[in-house]
Scaffold this active site. Structure first.
Site, PDB file in Angstrom:
ATOM      1  CE  LYS A  88      -2.136   3.133   2.775  1.00  0.00           C
ATOM      2  NZ  LYS A  88      -2.218   4.126   1.750  1.00  0.00           N
ATOM      3  N   GLY A  90       6.442   5.814   8.231  1.00  0.00           N
ATOM      4  CA  GLY A  90       5.470   6.904   8.273  1.00  0.00           C
ATOM      5  C   GLY A  90       5.546   7.609   9.613  1.00  0.00           C
ATOM      6  CB  SER A  91       3.194   9.906  11.225  1.00  0.00           C
ATOM      7  OG  SER A  91       2.047   9.100  11.447  1.00  0.00           O
ATOM      8  CD  GLN A 125       1.449  11.520  15.383  1.00  0.00           C
ATOM      9  OE1 GLN A 125       2.188  11.153  14.455  1.00  0.00           O
ATOM     10  NE2 GLN A 125       1.646  12.665  16.005  1.00  0.00           N
ATOM     11  N   GLY A 139       2.461   4.784  13.283  1.00  0.00           N
ATOM     12  CA  GLY A 139       3.343   3.687  13.703  1.00  0.00           C
ATOM     13  C   GLY A 139       2.832   3.017  14.972  1.00  0.00           C
ATOM     14  CD  GLU A 165      13.350   2.583  10.299  1.00  0.00           C
ATOM     15  OE1 GLU A 165      13.570   3.718  10.772  1.00  0.00           O
ATOM     16  OE2 GLU A 165      13.962   1.565  10.649  1.00  0.00           O
ATOM     17  CB  CYS A 193      12.230  10.259   8.723  1.00  0.00           C
ATOM     18  SG  CYS A 193      13.029   8.946   7.849  1.00  0.00           S
ATOM     19  CD  GLN A 225       4.105  18.153   5.852  1.00  0.00           C
ATOM     20  OE1 GLN A 225       3.531  17.072   5.978  1.00  0.00           O
ATOM     21  NE2 GLN A 225       4.793  18.721   6.842  1.00  0.00           N
ATOM     22  CD  GLU A 242       9.413  13.553  11.387  1.00  0.00           C
ATOM     23  OE1 GLU A 242       8.383  12.858  11.487  1.00  0.00           O
ATOM     24  OE2 GLU A 242      10.470  13.139  10.899  1.00  0.00           O
TER      25      GLU A 242
HETATM   26  C1  UN1 Z   1      17.636   9.510   3.121  1.00  0.00           C
HETATM   27  O1  UN1 Z   1      17.881  10.332   3.988  1.00  0.00           O
HETATM   28  O2  UN1 Z   1      18.274   9.468   2.058  1.00  0.00           O
HETATM   29  O3  UN1 Z   1      11.410   8.620   5.184  1.00  0.00           O
HETATM   30  C2  UN1 Z   1      16.588   8.467   3.251  1.00  0.00           C
HETATM   31  C3  UN1 Z   1      12.584   8.974   5.247  1.00  0.00           C
HETATM   32  C4  UN1 Z   1      13.607   7.892   5.467  1.00  0.00           C
HETATM   33  C5  UN1 Z   1      14.526   7.716   4.331  1.00  0.00           C
HETATM   34  C6  UN1 Z   1      15.613   8.721   4.339  1.00  0.00           C
HETATM   35  N1  UN1 Z   1      12.944   6.665   5.774  1.00  0.00           N
HETATM   36  O4  UN1 Z   1      12.880  10.139   5.111  1.00  0.00           O
END
Ligand code: UN1
Length: 485
Positions: A178, A231-232, A234, A236, A253, A287, A334, A386
Site C-alpha cells: 500500500k 510513516g508518522s 502516530q 506507527g 520506521e 525523516c 503539509q 517533527e
Molecule cells: C535519506 O535520507 O536518504 O522517510 C533516506 C525517510 C527515510 C529515508 C531517508 N525513511 O525520510
C-alpha cells in the site's frame, strides 16, 4: 497506456490483474496544482483481502522458487528502473515535488536496491553446528516469513518501497503493497516494471487507497505474517498495536528530530553545506532531515550568518525546472502545518532569522521559503516535534558536552551528525550519540543503499532495513536437529 495525464488511471494490481474500477482520487502536481498527473483507484477492504489471499496462495510456490529465478527477476526490475530513471524520476518529481535531480537520483537508488537484492538472493547462508549431545548435527537455516504487508510514505515514492519490496521478494516472501495515496503514479510505474519482469501471479500485489481502509485491512488480516511500515509516529503506534495483537512480525520506521552538532573547530564551509543540505533539500521532507542545528558559542554567529547567506542562494521553484534547488511542499495540509510551526516557534520565543513564508512562484503551488529559527532552546516545540518541512532551528550550546547532551535529549534517535575537525570529538560523538545513524562532516540525511538503515528510541522499532541486515526481518530462523546415524 501513457504514464500520466488527466485521463490516466492508476489501478490496483491484484492476483496478477490490473483492476481499474472504483472510487477515484486525483493525483495533483504540487508545483502546479492545475496539472493533474492522473487518477488512482481507491481499493476497498475486499480488494485488500483479495490481494492478501492471492499473496498467501502464491507463497506456497514462491517460497520454494529457485535462486536463479529470483535473482533474474530482481535483476530485471533493477535494470529497467535504471534504464528509465530519467523518465520515472521526472514523473516522481512531478507528483511529489522534489527536484528533478532528487527524483532521478532517488529512482537510480531504487534500481541499485533491486540489483543489490538480486545478489543477496545468492548469499543467504545458514549455519551448521555440533550438538552438545553425541551423534547429532544441528543446522540453522533462514526461511521466508510469508505474506509481507508493506506500507510506505510519500516522501520517497520509489527508493523506500524498493528497499522493502526487493528484500521481501529476494528472501522468498510475497507482497501486498500500500503506497501513500499522494504518489500513485510512481507506484504504478514500479508495479508495471515488476509485472513485466515476470512476476508470478500473486507474488506481488499493489493496493492503492486510504490507510483507514486498505492499511487497516492489511493489519487485520490473519494471513499477513509481517508488516513493514514507514510513516508518522502516530500511525506507527497504531500499526504496532495491531501487529502485537495478532503476533505479526513488525518493522517500523517513524519520525526524527535529528541533531547536527557544529563545534567551534568545524570547517565553516563544510558545516554550512551539511546544514543547508540536511535541513532544506528534499524540502526538508525526510525523516533524516537535520532539524536541530546545535552550535557551540565561538562559531555560532559566523555559522548563522553564513547559513543565511547560503539559504539566500537556494532557488525554491517548480520541481521540474532544472534551476530549482528546492521544490514545493507536498500538499496544502503539509504547507499549513509547516506555517503553523512558524507561528509556534515565534510564540515560544525563538527568532525567525530567515524565510518561513509561503510565496507565489508565478503558478499555483505549495511554495514556502526555507525557514531558520535562532535563539531556540531544546525544550521548544520546534525543537521537539517533527515538522517534516524546510524548517530548522539553531540552538546555542556552551561546549561539546552540552551539545551532545542536547543532541540526545529527544524522544527520537534516527540520525545524528557532528561537524568538527577534531578526532577526539568525532570519535566521542560516534560512540555516544543515541541514534541508529551517525555522520561526521556529512548531512544527517542521504544514505547508501547497501548498509543498514534505522534508528533507536521513538524513531524505529524492530530489525533494521537495507543491506544484509534486512534478512533479520524478512526471514525466520529454523533450527534442525538430525540424528547422524
Ligand atoms: C535519506 O535520507 O536518504 O522517510 C533516506 C525517510 C527515510 C529515508 C531517508 N525513511 O525520510
Amino acid at each position: 497506456m501513457s504514464l500520466s495525464g488527466p485521463e490516466t488511471i492508476y489501478g490496483n494490481f491484484i492476483d496478477g490483474e490490473w483492476i481499474a474500477g472504483g472510487e477515484l482520487a486525483e493525483d495533483i502536481n504540487p508545483s502546479d496544482t492545475r496539472d493533474i498527473v492522473g487518477r488512482s483507484v481507491r481499493a476497498t477492504r475486499v480488494d485488500a483481502d483479495k490481494a492478501v489471499a492471492s499473496a498467501r496462495h502464491a507463497f506456497a510456490k514462491w517460497c520454494h522458487s529457485g535462486l536463479q529465478q529470483r535473482h533474474d527477476f530482481l535483476k530485471g526490475i533493477g535494470d529497467e528502473i535504471l534504464a528509465r530513471k530519467d523518465e520515472i524520476g521526472r514523473l516522481l518529481s512531478r507528483e511529489e515535488g522534489k527536484t528533478l535531480a532528487e527524483g532521478i537520483g532517488e529512482t537510480a537508488r531504487a534500481g541499485q536496491v533491486f540489483l543489490f537484492f538480486a545478489q543477496e538472493v545468492l548469499r543467504l547462508a545458514g549455519e551448521k553446528l555440533g550438538s552438545v549431545r553425541q551423534g547429532i548435527d544441528i543446522e540453522i537455516t533462514r526461511e521466508p516469513v510469508g505474506v509481507v504487508g508493506i506500507i510506505t510514505p510519500w516522501n520517497f515514492p520509489i527508493a523506500l518501497p524498493s528497499w522493502k519490496i526487493a528484500a521481501a521478494l529476494a528472501y522468498g516472501n510475497t507482497v501486498v503493497w500500500k503506497p501513500a495515496d499522494l504518489v500513485p503514479a510512481t507506484a504504478n510505474a514500479l508495479a508495471t516494471i515488476i509485472e513485466r519482469a515476470g512476476c508470478p501471479r500473486g507474488v506481488f500485489n499493489l493496493v492503492n487507497g486510504r490507510g483507514s481502509v486498505v492499511g487497516e485491512a492489511i493489519l487485520a488480516n490473519p494471513d499477513v505474517a509481517a508488516v513493514t511500515f514507514t510513516g508518522s509516529v502516530q500511525t506507527g503506534a497504531r500499526v504496532a498495536g495491531a501487529c502485537a495483537a495478532s503476533f505479526k512480525k513488525m518493522q517500523l520506521e517513524m519520525g526524527g528530530k535529528n541533531p547536527l552538532v557544529v563545534l567551534d573547530d568545524a570547517d565553516l564551509a563544510v558545516a554550512v553545506e551539511c546544514a543547508a543540505n540536511g535541513a532544506f533539500f528534499s524540502t526538508g521532507q525526510r525523516c533524516t532531515a537535520s532539524s536541530r542545528l546545535i552550535v557551540t558559542d565561538a562559531i555560532h554567529d559566523q555559522f548563522v550568518a553564513a547559513l543565511i547567506e547560503r539559504m539566500r542562494s537556494l532557488v525554491v521553484g517548480d520541481a521540474l525546472d532544472p534551476a530549482s534547488h528546492i521544490g514545493p511542499v507536498v500538499d496544502d495540509n503539509q504547507l499549513r502545518q509547516n506555517l503553523s510551526y512558524i507561528d509556534i516557534g515565534r510564540a515560544d520565543g525563538a527568532r525567525l532569522a530567515a524565510g518561513g513564508e509561503a510565496f507565489d512562484a508565478g503558478r499555483p503551488g505549495y511554495y514556502m521559503r526555507p525557514a531558520l529559527f535562532t535563539e531556540a532552546d531544546n525544550s521548544m516545540r520546534i525543537a521537539r516535534e517533527e515538522i517534516f518541512g524546510p524548517v530548522a532551528c539553531v540552538i546555542r550550546a556552551r561546549n561539546y558536552e552540552e551539545a551532545l547532551a542536547m543532541a540526545n535529549d529527544t524522544i527520537f534517535g534516527l540520525s545524528a551528525g557532528v561537524c568538527t575537525t577534531s578526532l577526539k570529538y568525532a570519535s566521542h560523538f560516534k560512540r555516544n550519540a543515541e541514534a541508529g545513524i551517525v555522520t561526521v562532516n556529512l548531512p544527517t540525511a542521504g544514505i547508501d543503499f547497501h548498509v543498514p538503515f534505522g534508528g533507536r528510541k521513538g524513531s524505529s522499532y524492530g530489525p533494521r532495513e537495507q543491506g544484509r541486515y534486512a534478512a533479520e526481518f524478512y526471514t525466520t530462523v529454523k533450527t534442525a536437529y538430525v540424528l547422524a546415524g
